[in-house]
Design a protein around this motif. Structure first.
Motif, PDB file in Angstrom:
ATOM      1  N   ALA A   1     -48.622 -35.101 -21.403  1.00 11.36           N
ATOM      2  CA  ALA A   1     -48.819 -36.247 -22.296  1.00 11.36           C
ATOM      3  C   ALA A   1     -49.387 -35.804 -23.638  1.00 11.36           C
ATOM      4  N   LEU A   2     -50.361 -34.888 -23.603  1.00 11.09           N
ATOM      5  CA  LEU A   2     -50.927 -34.377 -24.850  1.00 11.09           C
ATOM      6  C   LEU A   2     -49.894 -33.585 -25.635  1.00 11.09           C
ATOM      7  N   TRP A   3     -49.084 -32.814 -24.930  1.00  9.81           N
ATOM      8  CA  TRP A   3     -48.069 -31.979 -25.590  1.00  9.81           C
ATOM      9  C   TRP A   3     -47.054 -32.837 -26.344  1.00  9.81           C
ATOM     10  N   CYS A   4     -46.688 -33.965 -25.748  1.00  8.06           N
ATOM     11  CA  CYS A   4     -45.670 -34.834 -26.357  1.00  8.06           C
ATOM     12  C   CYS A   4     -46.264 -35.885 -27.294  1.00  8.06           C
ATOM     13  N   MET A   5     -47.579 -35.916 -27.422  1.00  8.78           N
ATOM     14  CA  MET A   5     -48.216 -36.915 -28.277  1.00  8.78           C
ATOM     15  C   MET A   5     -47.808 -36.710 -29.735  1.00  8.78           C
ATOM     16  N   LYS A   6     -47.549 -37.814 -30.422  1.00  9.10           N
ATOM     17  CA  LYS A   6     -47.114 -37.759 -31.816  1.00  9.10           C
ATOM     18  C   LYS A   6     -48.311 -37.862 -32.769  1.00  9.10           C
ATOM     19  N   ILE A   7     -48.272 -37.044 -33.797  1.00 12.53           N
ATOM     20  CA  ILE A   7     -49.257 -37.095 -34.875  1.00 12.53           C
ATOM     21  C   ILE A   7     -48.563 -37.600 -36.131  1.00 12.53           C
ATOM     22  N   SER A   8     -49.186 -38.548 -36.810  1.00 12.01           N
ATOM     23  CA  SER A   8     -48.629 -39.100 -38.038  1.00 12.01           C
ATOM     24  C   SER A   8     -49.492 -38.676 -39.227  1.00 12.01           C
ATOM     25  N   ILE A   9     -48.830 -38.315 -40.315  1.00 11.24           N
ATOM     26  CA  ILE A   9     -49.518 -37.960 -41.550  1.00 11.24           C
ATOM     27  C   ILE A   9     -48.987 -38.868 -42.655  1.00 11.24           C
ATOM     28  N   HIS A  10     -49.882 -39.650 -43.238  1.00 14.60           N
ATOM     29  CA  HIS A  10     -49.530 -40.547 -44.339  1.00 14.60           C
ATOM     30  C   HIS A  10     -50.088 -39.946 -45.632  1.00 14.60           C
ATOM     31  N   VAL A  11     -49.221 -39.725 -46.588  1.00 16.50           N
ATOM     32  CA  VAL A  11     -49.618 -39.160 -47.876  1.00 16.50           C
ATOM     33  C   VAL A  11     -49.326 -40.175 -48.966  1.00 16.50           C
ATOM     34  N   HIS A  12     -50.337 -40.453 -49.789  1.00 17.37           N
ATOM     35  CA  HIS A  12     -50.147 -41.354 -50.922  1.00 17.37           C
ATOM     36  C   HIS A  12     -50.880 -40.779 -52.122  1.00 17.37           C
TER      37      HIS A  12
ATOM     38  N   SER B   1     -53.393 -39.384 -38.184  1.00 16.51           N
ATOM     39  CA  SER B   1     -53.718 -40.308 -37.097  1.00 16.51           C
ATOM     40  C   SER B   1     -52.870 -40.018 -35.869  1.00 16.51           C
ATOM     41  N   PHE B   2     -53.435 -40.349 -34.715  1.00 14.65           N
ATOM     42  CA  PHE B   2     -52.681 -40.290 -33.464  1.00 14.65           C
ATOM     43  C   PHE B   2     -53.279 -41.300 -32.497  1.00 14.65           C
ATOM     44  N   LEU B   3     -52.703 -41.403 -31.303  1.00 19.84           N
ATOM     45  CA  LEU B   3     -53.067 -42.444 -30.337  1.00 19.84           C
ATOM     46  C   LEU B   3     -52.907 -43.834 -30.959  1.00 19.84           C
ATOM     47  N   LYS B   4     -51.739 -44.034 -31.599  1.00 15.69           N
ATOM     48  CA  LYS B   4     -51.399 -45.328 -32.209  1.00 15.69           C
ATOM     49  C   LYS B   4     -52.402 -45.719 -33.290  1.00 15.69           C
ATOM     50  N   GLY B   5     -52.959 -44.722 -33.964  1.00 15.03           N
ATOM     51  CA  GLY B   5     -53.909 -45.008 -35.017  1.00 15.03           C
ATOM     52  C   GLY B   5     -55.327 -45.228 -34.537  1.00 15.03           C
ATOM     53  N   TRP B   6     -55.576 -45.118 -33.215  1.00 16.83           N
ATOM     54  CA  TRP B   6     -56.923 -45.320 -32.684  1.00 16.83           C
ATOM     55  C   TRP B   6     -57.878 -44.246 -33.186  1.00 16.83           C
ATOM     56  N   MET B   7     -57.363 -43.035 -33.354  1.00 22.03           N
ATOM     57  CA  MET B   7     -58.147 -41.952 -33.932  1.00 22.03           C
ATOM     58  C   MET B   7     -57.474 -41.501 -35.215  1.00 22.03           C
TER      59      MET B   7
ATOM     60  N   PHE C   1     -65.912 -30.597 -58.019  1.00 22.03           N
ATOM     61  CA  PHE C   1     -65.041 -31.408 -57.171  1.00 22.03           C
ATOM     62  C   PHE C   1     -65.892 -32.478 -56.500  1.00 22.03           C
ATOM     63  N   LYS C   2     -65.527 -33.722 -56.717  1.00 14.52           N
ATOM     64  CA  LYS C   2     -66.206 -34.831 -56.059  1.00 14.52           C
ATOM     65  C   LYS C   2     -65.357 -35.277 -54.879  1.00 14.52           C
ATOM     66  N   LYS C   3     -65.816 -34.933 -53.661  1.00 16.79           N
ATOM     67  CA  LYS C   3     -65.033 -35.185 -52.456  1.00 16.79           C
ATOM     68  C   LYS C   3     -65.569 -36.388 -51.705  1.00 16.79           C
ATOM     69  N   ASN C   4     -64.650 -37.103 -51.086  1.00 14.53           N
ATOM     70  CA  ASN C   4     -64.997 -38.237 -50.232  1.00 14.53           C
ATOM     71  C   ASN C   4     -64.110 -38.166 -49.004  1.00 14.53           C
ATOM     72  N   GLU C   5     -64.702 -37.764 -47.885  1.00 11.73           N
ATOM     73  CA  GLU C   5     -63.921 -37.507 -46.676  1.00 11.73           C
ATOM     74  C   GLU C   5     -64.406 -38.398 -45.547  1.00 11.73           C
ATOM     75  N   ASP C   6     -63.486 -39.137 -44.921  1.00  9.66           N
ATOM     76  CA  ASP C   6     -63.839 -40.011 -43.802  1.00  9.66           C
ATOM     77  C   ASP C   6     -63.867 -39.224 -42.504  1.00  9.66           C
ATOM     78  N   HIS C   7     -64.733 -39.670 -41.583  1.00  7.75           N
ATOM     79  CA  HIS C   7     -64.810 -39.054 -40.277  1.00  7.75           C
ATOM     80  C   HIS C   7     -63.804 -39.727 -39.340  1.00  7.75           C
ATOM     81  N   TRP C   8     -63.769 -39.254 -38.082  1.00  9.09           N
ATOM     82  CA  TRP C   8     -62.741 -39.734 -37.159  1.00  9.09           C
ATOM     83  C   TRP C   8     -62.904 -41.223 -36.851  1.00  9.09           C
TER      84      TRP C   8
ATOM     85  N   ILE D   1     -44.429 -40.287 -45.184  1.00  9.88           N
ATOM     86  CA  ILE D   1     -44.905 -40.412 -43.809  1.00  9.88           C
ATOM     87  C   ILE D   1     -44.207 -39.348 -42.962  1.00  9.88           C
ATOM     88  N   LEU D   2     -44.994 -38.499 -42.313  1.00 13.08           N
ATOM     89  CA  LEU D   2     -44.483 -37.422 -41.466  1.00 13.08           C
ATOM     90  C   LEU D   2     -44.966 -37.626 -40.040  1.00 13.08           C
TER      91      LEU D   2
END
Length: 225
Positions: free
Chosen positions: A17-28, A43-49, A69-76, A188-189
């Protein structure tokens, strides 16, 4: 014995199940003249994480001759509450560039490994809109043609290496009345976790082989001496 079989079956199911899990990458990414904003969301797990990286704001410090560089990074699970400011000099950036090149040289066939992974990536959406003007009609027309060439070259490069699920939507609108530049890019990848794991394992394997080869050559030279 029965519990062992059940445990093995459950382990195989979970790994599959983990091997076949899909990961989505949204770039804007959007830029209006000198103002730029960009977001990369994984994101993965339908966007839950999910985890989000924002394009850092770049400022040049004339006094210290450094780049901030002024960075703003969100956690999981929760967004970031404050921005982080990092300061780097041109020498620091050069060291990072050299370190990246050194890593690529250590991994034999790195680009082949990446191309194999890219062949498993599905591109579900690409939108790239641009509006530009220089204040001169002739120059604006020339720049419009150049940007069309750049866009078609970039899209052609990735379409030959990834699986496009939709036709890319691109536009270049000339603005003749004033000097202006506005561009917006969305992509979207999606790919399987297993394919990403394979790529990492191949990189580590070839890096280990390269390191072992260098060590063997050094030992051979020492013995010959």
């Amino acid at each position: 014995m029965l519990y062992l079989v059940i445990a093995i079956v459950l382990f195989i199911i979970i790994v599959s199940a983990l091997w076949c899990m899909k990961i989505s990458i949204h770039v804007h990414y959007m830029q209006a003249n000198l103002h730029a904003e960009g977001v990369i969301r994984l994101s993965f797990l339908k966007g839950w994480m999910s985890k989000t990286w924002r394009v850092p704001n770049v400022e040049w410090d004339d006094e210290e001759l450094s780049v901030k560089f002024k960075k703003n990074e969100d956690h999981w699970f929760k967004p970031s509450e404050q921005s982080q400011i990092e300061e780097e000099t041109p020498r620091d950036l050069l060291h990072q560039w050299e370190a990246s090149r050194a890593f690529l040289r250590k991994v034999k066939g790195f680009y082949v490994i990446v191309q194999k992974f890219m062949a498993t990536v599905n591109v579900h959406e690409i939108q790239w809109k641009t509006q530009l003007g220089t204040g001169d009609a002739a120059t604006t027309g020339t720049m419009t043609g150049m940007i069309w060439t750049v866009k078609t070259t970039v899209i052609s490069f990735f379409s030959n290496r990834m699986k496009l699920k939709q036709m890319p939507k691109m536009s270049v609108l000339p603005f003749y009345q004033a000097a202006v530049f506005h561009t917006e890019f969305t992509c979207i990848l999606r790919f399987q976790v297993g394919h990403a794991v394979l790529m990492v394992l191949r990189v580590l394997k070839h890096r280990k082989k390269s390191t072992h080869t260098v060590y063997s050559n050094v030992q051979s030279v020492k013995r010959g001496a």
